[in-house]
Design an enzyme around this catalytic site. Structure first.
Site, short mmCIF file in Angstrom:
data_model
loop_
_atom_site.label_atom_id
_atom_site.label_comp_id
_atom_site.label_asym_id
_atom_site.label_seq_id
_atom_site.Cartn_x
_atom_site.Cartn_y
_atom_site.Cartn_z
N THR A 46 60.31 22.67 30.49
CA THR A 46 60.97 21.59 31.24
C THR A 46 60.96 20.28 30.47
OG1 THR A 46 58.87 21.30 32.43
CG2 THR A 46 60.60 22.56 33.52
N THR A 47 59.97 20.05 29.61
CA THR A 47 59.94 18.83 28.79
C THR A 47 61.10 18.79 27.81
OG1 THR A 47 57.53 18.70 29.00
CG2 THR A 47 58.50 17.52 27.16
N TYR A 109 63.87 24.63 44.01
CA TYR A 109 64.88 24.23 45.00
C TYR A 109 65.01 25.21 46.16
CZ TYR A 109 69.04 22.26 47.13
OH TYR A 109 69.90 21.71 48.02
N TYR A 135 54.58 30.03 35.37
CA TYR A 135 54.47 28.57 35.34
C TYR A 135 54.59 28.04 36.75
CZ TYR A 135 55.58 23.69 33.99
OH TYR A 135 55.59 22.32 33.85
N ARG A 140 57.65 19.89 40.69
CA ARG A 140 59.04 20.05 40.25
C ARG A 140 59.80 21.10 41.06
NH1 ARG A 140 60.98 17.87 35.49
NH2 ARG A 140 59.45 16.88 34.11
N LYS A 164 50.51 29.18 33.51
CA LYS A 164 50.40 27.76 33.24
C LYS A 164 50.36 27.07 34.59
CE LYS A 164 52.92 23.80 31.32
NZ LYS A 164 54.22 23.32 30.75
N ILE A 206 49.25 23.67 27.66
CA ILE A 206 50.61 23.49 27.13
C ILE A 206 50.95 22.05 27.43
CG2 ILE A 206 53.04 24.15 27.29
CD1 ILE A 206 52.15 26.97 27.98
#
Length: 293
Positions: A46-47, A109, A135, A140, A164, A206
């Protein structure tokens, strides 16, 4: 998955001022990570602002990154989303040359039930040729993957090898560590809690701030792995303020600005709906990084 222990970094995607991908800066960033001791790299987590990249751009970045890394360190591909069928198709057709594992975010979402999350990862596990890192990032995605679901996936699918965790819930971390199979790892998904998570039994991080300070993050995890928490705490405290600043105006705006100031990338451009760090945040970051070597 011993090769995915210690310090990993979720690479940013550098952009030129016109919004195109800056591959020259990406190459410089990759070399910087490896030269400074980062144990492994994650391409398009996502980064990496993956949600704003086209399918063609993602393929170009994955291919470029694999060639630039050239097997110098392990490399993980981030492939995730909330359309299970489409993600499974992407994974099944992915060119895994140069990659050793997959990082896949819990579906966002839609806010699925725990059974929906399980079935989503079941489809991914059946489609993937390589090991999978779950993850969980409720901030988010809008939903939390429970410890029970995490353990169920770890027990049912041999290619699901780690999670993660970015829930910030230490009771959840402890439950995963208590109940997990022996060959399943817990990885920190938040830089500020890496030290206490490793004290509990996590195998590393991470990282986001590792983009800018890979040597510090790598040393922090190495110290934790050997039980030297006194020295590790000094690095933890050294990075704490600058890490917090990276999330004041949404990741990766802050860390991209730091990378520009350090001369690692040319521009701190991000893609809408994100905007670059504000002048006020830039001034605060400048003061903080001036004291970091």
């Amino acid at each position: 998955m011993n090769e995915l222990q210690g310090a990993g970094v979720a690479l940013v995607t550098p952009f030129n001022a016109d919004g195109s991908i800056d591959f020259e800066s990406l190459g410089k960033l990759i070399d910087f990570q490896i030269d400074e001791g980062m144990n492994y790299l994650v391409s398009l987590g996502t980064t990496g602002e993956t949600a704003t990249l086209t399918a063609k751009e993602r393929e170009e970045i994955w291919e470029y990154t694999a060639k630039r890394v050239d097997h110098r360190v392990p490399l993980v591909a981030g492939i995730g989303g909330n359309n299970t069928v489409e993600i499974a198709k992407q994974i099944a057709s992915f060119n895994w040359s140069g990659y050793c594992a997959l990082l896949s975010v819990s579906p966002y979402y839609n806010k699925p039930t725990q059974e929906g999350i399980y079935q989503h990862y079941k489809a991914i596990a059946e489609a993937s040729k390589l090991p999978i890192i779950l993850y969980n990032v409720p901030g988010r995605t809008g939903s939390n993957m429970s410890p029970a679901t995490t353990i169920r996936l770890a027990e049912d699918f041999s290619n699901i090898v780690a999670t993660k965790e970015a829930s910030g819930n230490f009771a959840q971390f402890s439950q995963i560590l208590r109940d997990k199979p022996a060959n399943f790892d817990l990885i920190s998904g938040d830089d500020p809690v890496t030290l206490p998570m490793m004290a509990l039994g996590a195998v590393g991080i991470i990282s986001v701030i590792g983009n800018a300070y890979p040597a510090k993050v790598s040393k922090l995890t190495a110290l934790c792995a050997t039980g030297d928490y006194v020295e590790a705490r000094r690095i933890h405290e050294d990075l704490l303020r600058v890490t917090d600043l990276c999330f004041v105006e949404s990741n990766p705006c802050g860390v991209k600005y730091i990378l520009k100031q350090l001369g690692i990338i040319t521009s701190d451009a991000v893609r809408l709906p994100l905007v670059p760090a504000s002048n006020a945040l830039q001034e605060t970051i400048n003061k903080e990084i001036a004291g970091l070597k």
